[in-house]
Motif scaffolding. Structure first.
Motif, PDB file in Angstrom:
ATOM      1  N   VAL A 140       0.849  -1.203   0.000  1.00 53.47           N
ATOM      2  CA  VAL A 140       0.000   0.000   0.000  1.00 53.47           C
ATOM      3  C   VAL A 140       0.882   1.251   0.000  1.00 53.47           C
ATOM      4  O   VAL A 140       0.659   2.205  -0.753  1.00 53.47           O
ATOM      5  CB  VAL A 140      -0.961  -0.008   1.224  1.00 53.47           C
ATOM      6  CG1 VAL A 140      -1.558   1.377   1.464  1.00 53.47           C
ATOM      7  CG2 VAL A 140      -2.075  -1.030   1.027  1.00 53.47           C
ATOM      8  N   ALA A 141       1.918   1.247   0.826  1.00 53.05           N
ATOM      9  CA  ALA A 141       2.809   2.419   0.911  1.00 53.05           C
ATOM     10  C   ALA A 141       3.491   2.702  -0.426  1.00 53.05           C
ATOM     11  O   ALA A 141       3.769   3.865  -0.753  1.00 53.05           O
ATOM     12  CB  ALA A 141       3.861   2.197   2.006  1.00 53.05           C
ATOM     13  N   SER A 142       3.736   1.654  -1.210  1.00 53.61           N
ATOM     14  CA  SER A 142       4.406   1.886  -2.498  1.00 53.61           C
ATOM     15  C   SER A 142       3.518   2.694  -3.450  1.00 53.61           C
ATOM     16  O   SER A 142       4.017   3.310  -4.393  1.00 53.61           O
ATOM     17  CB  SER A 142       4.843   0.560  -3.143  1.00 53.61           C
ATOM     18  OG  SER A 142       3.726  -0.159  -3.610  1.00 53.61           O
ATOM     19  N   SER A 143       2.211   2.718  -3.207  1.00 55.58           N
ATOM     20  CA  SER A 143       1.321   3.504  -4.085  1.00 55.58           C
ATOM     21  C   SER A 143       1.352   4.991  -3.741  1.00 55.58           C
ATOM     22  O   SER A 143       0.719   5.803  -4.428  1.00 55.58           O
ATOM     23  CB  SER A 143      -0.122   2.989  -3.987  1.00 55.58           C
ATOM     24  OG  SER A 143      -0.727   3.428  -2.783  1.00 55.58           O
ATOM     25  N   LEU A 144       2.072   5.359  -2.674  1.00 51.75           N
ATOM     26  CA  LEU A 144       2.020   6.749  -2.201  1.00 51.75           C
ATOM     27  C   LEU A 144       2.716   7.758  -3.114  1.00 51.75           C
ATOM     28  O   LEU A 144       2.675   8.966  -2.844  1.00 51.75           O
ATOM     29  CB  LEU A 144       2.585   6.851  -0.776  1.00 51.75           C
ATOM     30  CG  LEU A 144       1.661   6.291   0.306  1.00 51.75           C
ATOM     31  CD1 LEU A 144       2.350   6.310   1.664  1.00 51.75           C
ATOM     32  CD2 LEU A 144       0.362   7.084   0.375  1.00 51.75           C
ATOM     33  N   THR A 145       3.321   7.294  -4.192  1.00 53.11           N
ATOM     34  CA  THR A 145       3.774   8.249  -5.208  1.00 53.11           C
ATOM     35  C   THR A 145       2.595   9.120  -5.656  1.00 53.11           C
ATOM     36  O   THR A 145       2.800  10.247  -6.096  1.00 53.11           O
ATOM     37  CB  THR A 145       4.346   7.516  -6.443  1.00 53.11           C
ATOM     38  OG1 THR A 145       3.488   6.420  -6.755  1.00 53.11           O
ATOM     39  CG2 THR A 145       5.758   7.027  -6.173  1.00 53.11           C
ATOM     40  N   GLU A 146       1.390   8.578  -5.508  1.00 49.81           N
ATOM     41  CA  GLU A 146       0.202   9.348  -5.924  1.00 49.81           C
ATOM     42  C   GLU A 146      -0.017  10.608  -5.082  1.00 49.81           C
ATOM     43  O   GLU A 146      -0.776  11.480  -5.477  1.00 49.81           O
ATOM     44  CB  GLU A 146      -1.032   8.466  -5.885  1.00 49.81           C
ATOM     45  CG  GLU A 146      -1.059   7.501  -7.053  1.00 49.81           C
ATOM     46  CD  GLU A 146      -2.464   7.018  -7.301  1.00 49.81           C
ATOM     47  OE1 GLU A 146      -3.115   7.568  -8.192  1.00 49.81           O
ATOM     48  OE2 GLU A 146      -2.903   6.104  -6.579  1.00 49.81           O
ATOM     49  N   LEU A 147       0.666  10.685  -3.926  1.00 52.70           N
ATOM     50  CA  LEU A 147       0.626  11.935  -3.164  1.00 52.70           C
ATOM     51  C   LEU A 147       1.161  13.092  -3.998  1.00 52.70           C
ATOM     52  O   LEU A 147       0.752  14.235  -3.835  1.00 52.70           O
ATOM     53  CB  LEU A 147       1.519  11.818  -1.912  1.00 52.70           C
ATOM     54  CG  LEU A 147       1.008  11.071  -0.693  1.00 52.70           C
ATOM     55  CD1 LEU A 147       2.137  10.927   0.317  1.00 52.70           C
ATOM     56  CD2 LEU A 147      -0.172  11.811  -0.065  1.00 52.70           C
ATOM     57  N   PHE A 148       2.098  12.779  -4.864  1.00 48.06           N
ATOM     58  CA  PHE A 148       2.800  13.824  -5.620  1.00 48.06           C
ATOM     59  C   PHE A 148       2.255  13.960  -7.041  1.00 48.06           C
ATOM     60  O   PHE A 148       2.686  14.841  -7.786  1.00 48.06           O
ATOM     61  CB  PHE A 148       4.309  13.513  -5.656  1.00 48.06           C
ATOM     62  CG  PHE A 148       4.824  12.970  -4.349  1.00 48.06           C
ATOM     63  CD1 PHE A 148       4.827  13.776  -3.219  1.00 48.06           C
ATOM     64  CD2 PHE A 148       5.247  11.655  -4.230  1.00 48.06           C
ATOM     65  CE1 PHE A 148       5.256  13.274  -1.990  1.00 48.06           C
ATOM     66  CE2 PHE A 148       5.686  11.142  -3.004  1.00 48.06           C
ATOM     67  CZ  PHE A 148       5.684  11.953  -1.885  1.00 48.06           C
ATOM     68  N   ALA A 149       1.329  13.063  -7.422  1.00 49.07           N
ATOM     69  CA  ALA A 149       0.846  13.028  -8.806  1.00 49.07           C
ATOM     70  C   ALA A 149      -0.049  14.218  -9.199  1.00 49.07           C
ATOM     71  O   ALA A 149       0.086  14.717 -10.318  1.00 49.07           O
ATOM     72  CB  ALA A 149       0.133  11.704  -9.082  1.00 49.07           C
ATOM     73  N   PRO A 150      -0.965  14.694  -8.319  1.00 51.96           N
ATOM     74  CA  PRO A 150      -1.894  15.736  -8.801  1.00 51.96           C
ATOM     75  C   PRO A 150      -1.205  16.989  -9.337  1.00 51.96           C
ATOM     76  O   PRO A 150      -1.631  17.531 -10.367  1.00 51.96           O
ATOM     77  CB  PRO A 150      -2.750  16.041  -7.567  1.00 51.96           C
ATOM     78  CG  PRO A 150      -2.738  14.767  -6.789  1.00 51.96           C
ATOM     79  CD  PRO A 150      -1.352  14.212  -6.973  1.00 51.96           C
ATOM     80  N   ASP A 151      -0.149  17.452  -8.691  1.00 49.90           N
ATOM     81  CA  ASP A 151       0.549  18.656  -9.185  1.00 49.90           C
ATOM     82  C   ASP A 151       1.128  18.413 -10.569  1.00 49.90           C
ATOM     83  O   ASP A 151       1.033  19.250 -11.466  1.00 49.90           O
ATOM     84  CB  ASP A 151       1.699  19.050  -8.238  1.00 49.90           C
ATOM     85  CG  ASP A 151       1.174  19.647  -6.945  1.00 49.90           C
ATOM     86  OD1 ASP A 151      -0.038  19.933  -6.877  1.00 49.90           O
ATOM     87  OD2 ASP A 151       1.980  19.808  -6.002  1.00 49.90           O
ATOM     88  N   LEU A 152       1.729  17.216 -10.726  1.00 50.82           N
ATOM     89  CA  LEU A 152       2.317  16.875 -12.025  1.00 50.82           C
ATOM     90  C   LEU A 152       1.235  16.773 -13.102  1.00 50.82           C
ATOM     91  O   LEU A 152       1.399  17.255 -14.225  1.00 50.82           O
ATOM     92  CB  LEU A 152       3.099  15.548 -11.904  1.00 50.82           C
ATOM     93  CG  LEU A 152       3.665  14.955 -13.183  1.00 50.82           C
ATOM     94  CD1 LEU A 152       4.619  15.928 -13.886  1.00 50.82           C
ATOM     95  CD2 LEU A 152       4.402  13.636 -12.887  1.00 50.82           C
ATOM     96  N   GLN A 181      -9.023  11.586  -8.555  1.00 52.53           N
ATOM     97  CA  GLN A 181      -8.830  10.204  -8.088  1.00 52.53           C
ATOM     98  C   GLN A 181      -7.521  10.057  -7.322  1.00 52.53           C
ATOM     99  O   GLN A 181      -7.455   9.380  -6.296  1.00 52.53           O
ATOM    100  CB  GLN A 181      -8.837   9.234  -9.279  1.00 52.53           C
ATOM    101  CG  GLN A 181     -10.223   9.016  -9.870  1.00 52.53           C
ATOM    102  CD  GLN A 181     -10.202   8.122 -11.099  1.00 52.53           C
ATOM    103  OE1 GLN A 181      -9.137   7.743 -11.600  1.00 52.53           O
ATOM    104  NE2 GLN A 181     -11.365   7.790 -11.602  1.00 52.53           N
ATOM    105  N   ALA A 182      -6.444  10.677  -7.827  1.00 55.83           N
ATOM    106  CA  ALA A 182      -5.137  10.512  -7.178  1.00 55.83           C
ATOM    107  C   ALA A 182      -5.147  11.125  -5.783  1.00 55.83           C
ATOM    108  O   ALA A 182      -4.543  10.586  -4.853  1.00 55.83           O
ATOM    109  CB  ALA A 182      -4.037  11.129  -8.037  1.00 55.83           C
ATOM    110  N   ARG A 183      -5.851  12.251  -5.625  1.00 55.90           N
ATOM    111  CA  ARG A 183      -5.941  12.879  -4.295  1.00 55.90           C
ATOM    112  C   ARG A 183      -6.666  11.956  -3.319  1.00 55.90           C
ATOM    113  O   ARG A 183      -6.202  11.709  -2.217  1.00 55.90           O
ATOM    114  CB  ARG A 183      -6.706  14.207  -4.381  1.00 55.90           C
ATOM    115  CG  ARG A 183      -5.774  15.339  -4.547  1.00 55.90           C
ATOM    116  CD  ARG A 183      -6.365  16.712  -4.338  1.00 55.90           C
ATOM    117  NE  ARG A 183      -5.523  17.611  -5.102  1.00 55.90           N
ATOM    118  CZ  ARG A 183      -5.809  18.055  -6.320  1.00 55.90           C
ATOM    119  NH1 ARG A 183      -6.943  17.757  -6.879  1.00 55.90           N
ATOM    120  NH2 ARG A 183      -4.956  18.817  -6.967  1.00 55.90           N
TER     121      ARG A 183
END
Ligand code: PQQ
Length: 232
Positions: A140-152, A181-183
């Motif tokens: 689950v923690a490996s999916s946390l790149t999505e924390l940074f996805a919305p800005d990109l 969705q990413a947020r």
């Protein structure tokens, strides 16, 4: 033995990884967002990233298969239908195929994988296998790149609308949907990580998992960059 971090410190450790290693800083993305990619490079990126998009539901199914907690599975399951779709909504994989069409790629050439570079497939497979092999809270923690996805995503959407006017704008639905969705996904995943990575060892494994995932995303772009370059 080290102490367990409180939520604030743990969250800061996770965010630090993104600040350092997230793929928004990769030269290929920098060139994309500055409008410097040739159409061939944009099409190459879309065709190769399709291998990632279509593997995401398998990755999420692997996390669910390893998770004995019913409440967590109930929460996580929407990630699969978000991508695969339902009777009522087409889903992210279909939206990515439409993005391909908007760039001038046929559905067939995305689906048969003819443009996919081997190193991209290896990186995608590494992510799916990570989810299969690791304890579910670490995956689950490996999916946390999505924390940074919305800005990109927001920067990318603006760049496509401004610089890549040859791409049909009806293709951008995928980016628009992922903004929200990413947020939502990353908030859910962060809460699960903070709750279930509940020992110093699991906390450290979660930080390593996020770093590994940044490497997966970075490697995908390295391989695409090597094949297509970026000069327009
Ligand atoms: O285009 C991007 O930059 C980007 C990044 C990420 C990410 O940071 O993991 C995802 C996505 N897109 C994406 O579209 C997506 O569906 C997705 C799912 C996941 C995941 O790990 O579960 N990450 C991402």
């Amino acid at each position: 033995m080290s102490d367990r971090w409180n939520d604030e410190t743990f969250t800061a450790r996770l965010r630090e990884i993104g600040g350092r290693a997230y793929h928004d800083k990769h030269p290929f993305h920098v060139a994309m967002n500055e409008g410097r990619l040739a159409p061939e490079a944009i099409r190459g990126w879309v065709a190769n990233r399709f291998s990632y998009q279509r593997a995401i539901p398998q990755k999420d199914a692997a996390i669910m298969a390893n998770c004995p907690v019913r409440e967590v599975r109930r929460l996580w399951i929407h990630r699969i239908t978000d991508h695969d779709g339902t009777e009522d909504s087409a889903g992210g994989i279909e939206a990515w195929l439409r993005l391909g069409e908007a760039c001038g790629l046929t559905r067939e050439e995305l689906l048969d994988g003819r443009h996919i570079v081997p190193a991209v497939q290896f990186a995608v497979d590494a992510y799916v296998n990570f989810a299969r092999m690791q304890p579910w809270p670490v995956a689950v923690a490996s999916s946390l790149t999505e924390l940074f996805a919305p800005d990109l995503m927001a920067t990318r959407l603006a760049a496509f609308e401004r610089y890549y006017t040859w791409v049909q704008p009806w293709g951008f639905d995928y980016f628009k949907a992922r903004l929200t969705q990413a947020r939502r996904d990353s908030n859910e995943a962060l809460r699960l990580t903070l709750t279930h990575c509940d020992t110093p060892e699991l906390q450290q494994a979660a930080v390593r998992a996020l770093s590994f995932k940044c490497d997966v995303l970075w490697s995908i772009l390295d391989a695409i960059h090597l094949k297509y370059g970026h000069a327009s």
